[in-house]
Enzyme design. Structure first.
Site, PDB file in Angstrom:
ATOM      1  N   GLY A  32     -18.760 -50.575  -9.310  1.00 37.50           N
ATOM      2  CA  GLY A  32     -17.656 -50.287  -8.397  1.00 37.50           C
ATOM      3  C   GLY A  32     -16.661 -49.306  -9.004  1.00 37.50           C
TER       4      GLY A  32
ATOM      5  N   MET B 208     -19.867 -60.584 -12.926  1.00 35.80           N
ATOM      6  CA  MET B 208     -19.460 -61.803 -13.638  1.00 35.80           C
ATOM      7  C   MET B 208     -19.332 -62.964 -12.654  1.00 35.80           C
ATOM      8  SD  MET B 208     -17.099 -60.619 -16.767  1.00 35.80           S
ATOM      9  CE  MET B 208     -15.558 -60.509 -15.891  1.00 35.80           C
TER      10      MET B 208
ATOM     11  N   ARG C 296     -10.130 -62.028  -9.808  1.00 36.50           N
ATOM     12  CA  ARG C 296      -8.875 -62.548 -10.379  1.00 36.50           C
ATOM     13  C   ARG C 296      -7.790 -62.739  -9.320  1.00 36.50           C
ATOM     14  NH1 ARG C 296     -10.727 -59.371 -15.079  1.00 36.50           N
ATOM     15  NH2 ARG C 296     -10.979 -60.837 -16.794  1.00 36.50           N
TER      16      ARG C 296
ATOM     17  N   LEU D  14     -10.070 -55.969  -3.739  1.00 38.71           N
ATOM     18  CA  LEU D  14     -10.685 -57.277  -3.979  1.00 38.71           C
ATOM     19  C   LEU D  14     -11.004 -57.433  -5.462  1.00 38.71           C
ATOM     20  CD1 LEU D  14     -10.846 -57.385  -0.931  1.00 38.71           C
ATOM     21  CD2 LEU D  14     -13.170 -58.223  -1.129  1.00 38.71           C
ATOM     22  N   SER D  15     -10.734 -58.628  -5.979  1.00 35.81           N
ATOM     23  CA  SER D  15     -11.009 -58.927  -7.379  1.00 35.81           C
ATOM     24  C   SER D  15     -11.202 -60.430  -7.518  1.00 35.81           C
ATOM     25  CB  SER D  15      -9.837 -58.483  -8.250  1.00 35.81           C
ATOM     26  OG  SER D  15      -9.917 -59.095  -9.527  1.00 35.81           O
TER      27      SER D  15
ATOM     28  N   HIS E 273     -18.304 -57.091  -4.491  1.00 33.88           N
ATOM     29  CA  HIS E 273     -19.641 -57.253  -5.062  1.00 33.88           C
ATOM     30  C   HIS E 273     -20.708 -57.079  -3.986  1.00 33.88           C
ATOM     31  CE1 HIS E 273     -17.200 -60.016  -7.799  1.00 33.88           C
ATOM     32  NE2 HIS E 273     -17.733 -59.175  -8.660  1.00 33.88           N
TER      33      HIS E 273
HETATM   34  P1  AMP Z   1     -17.002 -58.038 -12.024  1.00 34.25           P
HETATM   35  O1  AMP Z   1     -17.732 -59.234 -11.497  1.00 34.25           O
HETATM   36  O2  AMP Z   1     -15.534 -58.089 -11.833  1.00 34.25           O
HETATM   37  O3  AMP Z   1     -17.441 -57.666 -13.428  1.00 34.25           O
HETATM   38  O4  AMP Z   1     -17.471 -56.825 -11.104  1.00 34.25           O
HETATM   39  C1  AMP Z   1     -18.833 -56.519 -10.949  1.00 34.25           C
HETATM   40  C2  AMP Z   1     -18.959 -55.183 -10.273  1.00 34.25           C
HETATM   41  O5  AMP Z   1     -18.328 -55.219  -8.995  1.00 34.25           O
HETATM   42  C3  AMP Z   1     -18.270 -54.049 -11.060  1.00 34.25           C
HETATM   43  O6  AMP Z   1     -19.094 -52.887 -11.021  1.00 34.25           O
HETATM   44  C4  AMP Z   1     -16.989 -53.856 -10.302  1.00 34.25           C
HETATM   45  O7  AMP Z   1     -16.469 -52.540 -10.408  1.00 34.25           O
HETATM   46  C5  AMP Z   1     -17.432 -54.139  -8.879  1.00 34.25           C
HETATM   47  N1  AMP Z   1     -16.274 -54.501  -8.056  1.00 34.25           N
HETATM   48  C6  AMP Z   1     -15.348 -55.449  -8.308  1.00 34.25           C
HETATM   49  N2  AMP Z   1     -14.392 -55.448  -7.345  1.00 34.25           N
HETATM   50  C7  AMP Z   1     -14.722 -54.473  -6.479  1.00 34.25           C
HETATM   51  C8  AMP Z   1     -14.133 -53.966  -5.285  1.00 34.25           C
HETATM   52  N3  AMP Z   1     -12.992 -54.470  -4.787  1.00 34.25           N
HETATM   53  N4  AMP Z   1     -14.743 -52.951  -4.654  1.00 34.25           N
HETATM   54  C9  AMP Z   1     -15.898 -52.414  -5.144  1.00 34.25           C
HETATM   55  N5  AMP Z   1     -16.512 -52.854  -6.264  1.00 34.25           N
HETATM   56  C10 AMP Z   1     -15.930 -53.862  -6.928  1.00 34.25           C
END
Ligand code: AMP
Length: 287
Positions: A149, A32, A189, A186-187, A39
């Site tokens: 992830g 996203m 958010r 890591l996030s 990522h």
């Molecule tokens: P998102 O953009 O939050 O939808 O995340 C996209 C992808 O990145 C998803 O498969 C998440 O699980 C992965 N992801 C997000 N944060 C992490 C993290 N800290 N470590 C590993 N993968 C992550």
């Protein structure tokens, strides 16, 4: 080289078809945006294992509830594109919502049972939106491998199940959680957190690692393990527990006793103000 930037379906399909004709395998990393090292670790895995790496950046409206942060979700597109260039992404797919969900869109995917607990209980409809958009991306890109992830453990489990149940010819790869130095996962958010909330946010990782230690020390009663996590979050100022769970990592069902040979998933969701953070650890119990 700058990645090819594509917002529509036809040029996406053309570029992927060309890559395949050149004999390249296709890797897909759905995101996203608001990219961070988590990522990037998925992209690097894709880069190492496939010839042509596609990153999708799409804040998927169908996975947000009516009171969630869809409109305020960060969208730093230029920075994301720079990061994608740095890690040698071949193509960035960044559709508008109307490209993914044109007027008259009617079809949704549900992974029953697995979608119900944990985050699914607090976010009704969330995994229906996730499964639907991921299946669409699988069909659009037709990747050989797709990277997710372990940070979103339930999501990863659901996507693996969906790919298997619906015979999607993709290898689903699950990559380890990338953390800050203090343990915070890591996030995208995390950027919502105020400075004091950021300091307190390490409580998720602390609760999980304390619970793991307790299991390693011989605790086999899941309720005791869960209570430890609940207590740790309750003792953290500014933190409100959404859920703490001790579940079978495969079925995602709540456990009462912990038994060897089946991995256990310790999972947490905690709110700081309106910011909801999740984290998890998998634990294997020695015989
Ligand atoms: P998102 O953009 O939050 O939808 O995340 C996209 C992808 O990145 C998803 O498969 C998440 O699980 C992965 N992801 C997000 N944060 C992490 C993290 N800290 N470590 C590993 N993968 C992550």
């Amino acid at each position: 080289m700058k990645p090819l930037f594509v917002t529509d379906i036809a040029p996406l399909r053309n570029a992927v078809t060309d890559a395949r004709r050149r004999g390249q395998t296709i890797g897909l990393v759905p995101t996203m945006g608001a990219l961070h090292e988590g990522h990037l670790s998925l992209i690097e895995a894709a880069r190492a294992e496939t010839g042509y790496v596609v990153v999708s950046i799409f804040v998927n409206p169908t996975q947000f509830g009516p009171k969630e942060d869809l409109s305020r979700y960060p969208r730093p597109l230029q920075h994301d594109l720079e990061l994608c260039e740095r890690v040698a992404v071949d193509l960035v797919f960044h559709p508008e919502p109307a490209v993914m969900y044109p007027a008259g869109f009617r079809t949704f995917v549900e992974v029953t049972v697995l979608q119900d607990g944990l985050c699914g209980a607090s976010r009704p409809g969330h995994f229906r939106g996730v499964a639907t958009v991921v299946l669409k991306l699988f069909n659009l890109v037709q990747p050989d491998r797709a990277y997710f992830g372990q940070k979103d453990a339930q999501q990863a489990r659901i996507i693996r199940q969906m790919a298997e149940d619906l015979n999607v010819p993709v290898e689903v790869r699950i990559c380890p959680i990338v953390r800050e130095a203090d343990g915070l996962a890591l996030s995208s958010r995390n950027r919502y957190l105020e400075a004091d909330e950021r300091r307190q946010a390490v409580t998720l990782y602390r609760a999980l690692t304390e619970a793991r230690q307790r299991i390693e020390a011989g605790e086999r009663d899941a309720a005791h393990v869960r209570q430890m996590m609940v207590d740790r979050i309750a003792s953290t100022s500014g933190a409100t527990l959404d859920y703490a769970a001790v579940v079978d990592a495969d079925s995602l069902e709540a456990l009462t006793r912990l038994v060897p040979a089946r991995p256990v998933l310790l999972a947490l969701a905690v709110k700081f103000g309106s910011t909801r953070l999740i984290d998890n650890l998998q634990v294997w119990i020695a015989d």
